[in-house]
Design an enzyme around this catalytic site. Sequence first.
Site, PDB file in Angstrom:
ATOM      1  N   LYS A 111       0.834  -1.204   0.000  1.00 29.88           N
ATOM      2  CA  LYS A 111       0.000   0.000   0.000  1.00 29.88           C
ATOM      3  C   LYS A 111       0.866   1.250   0.000  1.00 29.88           C
ATOM      4  O   LYS A 111       0.559   2.236  -0.662  1.00 29.88           O
ATOM      5  CB  LYS A 111      -0.939   0.003   1.211  1.00 29.88           C
ATOM      6  CG  LYS A 111      -2.027  -1.044   1.083  1.00 29.88           C
ATOM      7  CD  LYS A 111      -3.283  -0.643   1.819  1.00 29.88           C
ATOM      8  CE  LYS A 111      -4.227  -1.808   1.936  1.00 29.88           C
ATOM      9  NZ  LYS A 111      -5.330  -1.876   1.076  1.00 29.88           N
ATOM     10  N   LYS A 193      -3.597 -11.453  -7.142  1.00 29.41           N
ATOM     11  CA  LYS A 193      -4.491 -12.402  -6.469  1.00 29.41           C
ATOM     12  C   LYS A 193      -5.942 -11.914  -6.533  1.00 29.41           C
ATOM     13  O   LYS A 193      -6.174 -10.698  -6.638  1.00 29.41           O
ATOM     14  CB  LYS A 193      -4.033 -12.658  -5.034  1.00 29.41           C
ATOM     15  CG  LYS A 193      -4.358 -11.576  -4.084  1.00 29.41           C
ATOM     16  CD  LYS A 193      -4.104 -11.928  -2.637  1.00 29.41           C
ATOM     17  CE  LYS A 193      -4.521 -10.704  -1.857  1.00 29.41           C
ATOM     18  NZ  LYS A 193      -4.582 -10.671  -0.509  1.00 29.41           N
ATOM     19  N   LYS A 196     -10.954  -8.721  -2.697  1.00 35.55           N
ATOM     20  CA  LYS A 196     -12.199  -7.972  -2.498  1.00 35.55           C
ATOM     21  C   LYS A 196     -12.094  -6.577  -3.095  1.00 35.55           C
ATOM     22  O   LYS A 196     -13.085  -5.933  -3.375  1.00 35.55           O
ATOM     23  CB  LYS A 196     -12.493  -7.826  -0.999  1.00 35.55           C
ATOM     24  CG  LYS A 196     -12.817  -9.119  -0.295  1.00 35.55           C
ATOM     25  CD  LYS A 196     -12.732  -8.938   1.230  1.00 35.55           C
ATOM     26  CE  LYS A 196     -12.516 -10.255   1.926  1.00 35.55           C
ATOM     27  NZ  LYS A 196     -11.537 -10.187   3.015  1.00 35.55           N
TER      28      LYS A 196
HETATM   29  P1  TYM Z   1      -8.739 -12.007   4.530  1.00 32.18           P
HETATM   30  O1  TYM Z   1     -10.065 -11.583   5.018  1.00 32.18           O
HETATM   31  O2  TYM Z   1      -8.026 -11.121   3.556  1.00 32.18           O
HETATM   32  O3  TYM Z   1      -8.848 -13.439   3.878  1.00 32.18           O
HETATM   33  C1  TYM Z   1      -9.481 -14.504   4.573  1.00 32.18           C
HETATM   34  C2  TYM Z   1      -8.815 -15.816   4.193  1.00 32.18           C
HETATM   35  O4  TYM Z   1      -8.930 -16.022   2.780  1.00 32.18           O
HETATM   36  C3  TYM Z   1      -7.636 -16.241   2.218  1.00 32.18           C
HETATM   37  N1  TYM Z   1      -7.599 -15.623   0.874  1.00 32.18           N
HETATM   38  C4  TYM Z   1      -7.291 -16.302  -0.235  1.00 32.18           C
HETATM   39  N2  TYM Z   1      -6.966 -17.592  -0.430  1.00 32.18           N
HETATM   40  C5  TYM Z   1      -6.712 -17.976  -1.708  1.00 32.18           C
HETATM   41  N3  TYM Z   1      -6.780 -17.121  -2.768  1.00 32.18           N
HETATM   42  C6  TYM Z   1      -7.097 -15.823  -2.612  1.00 32.18           C
HETATM   43  N4  TYM Z   1      -7.151 -15.011  -3.650  1.00 32.18           N
HETATM   44  C7  TYM Z   1      -7.368 -15.357  -1.289  1.00 32.18           C
HETATM   45  N5  TYM Z   1      -7.718 -14.149  -0.778  1.00 32.18           N
HETATM   46  C8  TYM Z   1      -7.852 -14.336   0.542  1.00 32.18           C
HETATM   47  C9  TYM Z   1      -6.673 -15.523   3.162  1.00 32.18           C
HETATM   48  O5  TYM Z   1      -5.358 -16.008   3.044  1.00 32.18           O
HETATM   49  C10 TYM Z   1      -7.309 -15.821   4.505  1.00 32.18           C
HETATM   50  O6  TYM Z   1      -6.925 -17.108   4.977  1.00 32.18           O
HETATM   51  N6  TYM Z   1      -5.788 -10.948   8.391  1.00 32.18           N
HETATM   52  C11 TYM Z   1      -6.739 -11.890   7.865  1.00 32.18           C
HETATM   53  C12 TYM Z   1      -7.911 -12.141   8.793  1.00 32.18           C
HETATM   54  C13 TYM Z   1      -7.484 -12.530  10.163  1.00 32.18           C
HETATM   55  C14 TYM Z   1      -7.011 -13.810  10.572  1.00 32.18           C
HETATM   56  C15 TYM Z   1      -6.736 -13.678  11.969  1.00 32.18           C
HETATM   57  C16 TYM Z   1      -6.795 -15.004   9.903  1.00 32.18           C
HETATM   58  C17 TYM Z   1      -7.489 -11.725  11.245  1.00 32.18           C
HETATM   59  N7  TYM Z   1      -7.044 -12.409  12.346  1.00 32.18           N
HETATM   60  C18 TYM Z   1      -6.243 -14.774  12.718  1.00 32.18           C
HETATM   61  C19 TYM Z   1      -6.295 -16.084  10.643  1.00 32.18           C
HETATM   62  C20 TYM Z   1      -6.024 -15.959  12.023  1.00 32.18           C
HETATM   63  C21 TYM Z   1      -7.272 -11.368   6.554  1.00 32.18           C
HETATM   64  O7  TYM Z   1      -7.281 -10.184   6.306  1.00 32.18           O
HETATM   65  O8  TYM Z   1      -7.780 -12.325   5.752  1.00 32.18           O
END
Ligand code: TYM
Length: 330
Positions: A111, A193, A196
Amino acid sequence: MKRMLSGIKPTGQLHLGNYIGALRHFVEYQDEYEMFAFIANLHCITVPQDPKELSDNLRDCVALYLACGLDPDRANIFLQTDVRAHAQLGYIMCCHTYMGELNRMTQFKDKMAHGEKNLSGGLYTYPSLMAADILLYDPDYVPVGEDQKQHVELTRDLAIRMNNRYGELFKVPEPLVAKVGARIMSLSDPSKKMSKSDETNKGCIYLLDDLKKARKKVMSAVTDNYANVHFDPENQPGISNLMQILSSLSEDRPMGDIEQEFAGKGYGEFKRSVADAVCAKLEEIQAKYKQVLESGAINDALSRGAAKANEYADAKLAKVQSAIGMEIIR
Ligand code: TYM
């Protein structure tokens, strides 16, 4: 029983990458592990949100957890804000994280590199909060997509640092990143990737997308000129991405199997099969999503999940604060 924890941040609608890289694994593992699956709503506000959109996205995220097969009888499903210890341990973890470590986190670095203005302090320190999310529950494993692995590795470093400084406080968790589907790419630009925040909206399939729209996105996915359905992410990223999607949605079918089925056939036929698999999955999820919304199951799931999560989290927070010397009554 070994324990697992993971979460999703509903800054927008959940998409196929979230399902394939994370959510489907939560569902798969809920029988084998004690599962904590939460909705990271504190993490959502690290970037500006419209309040109405955010609360709709939160509701949809819980509904989709249930619609995809997470079962409140087998998994603890809760909102991060319903367990106050997350924010409190988050602050403590922040005080034990070095700025150099936060500077190295690729999401923040990206970012900054894009010259985005007015980035919040919350976005910068969010990996420390994520460490707290995890360490409160002493999970053995954290199933995530590829992009979150770095955060789980930082969590391990912080756990080890605090254990060395204050005595054994936390279990050091392992990230669990699947071999196939851990990084689903954008359909319109397979060098990025699926995310959202896809501006064109053509590269991202949302779980609640209209089926016709989803089919169109798959059919117009960027491919290549090789005219060969072959798994080679470096030279054929678009086709390899579609193969990963198809494999993940058909019980992790081996790539060789898919190559064989489509040998000598055109990309049109291959894309139709991928679109069929995607639409069948979305249709199934969307039908259950409707039932969940009508059933009132959301409130029940969240209150049961939060009650259980608070038990663990309160005990862990008390132990940490006492070890640091922040408590008077021991
Ligand atoms: P977030 O909300 O961006 O994504 C949630 C989960 O989806 C996976 N993901 C993907 N996997 C494959 N291909 C993609 N294009 C793709 N986009 C997203 C992410 O790797 C994730 O597993 N910081 C985290 C949320 C979080 C969290 C935690 C996760 C907060 N606290 C504690 C695990 C443990 C996040 O922003 O994920």
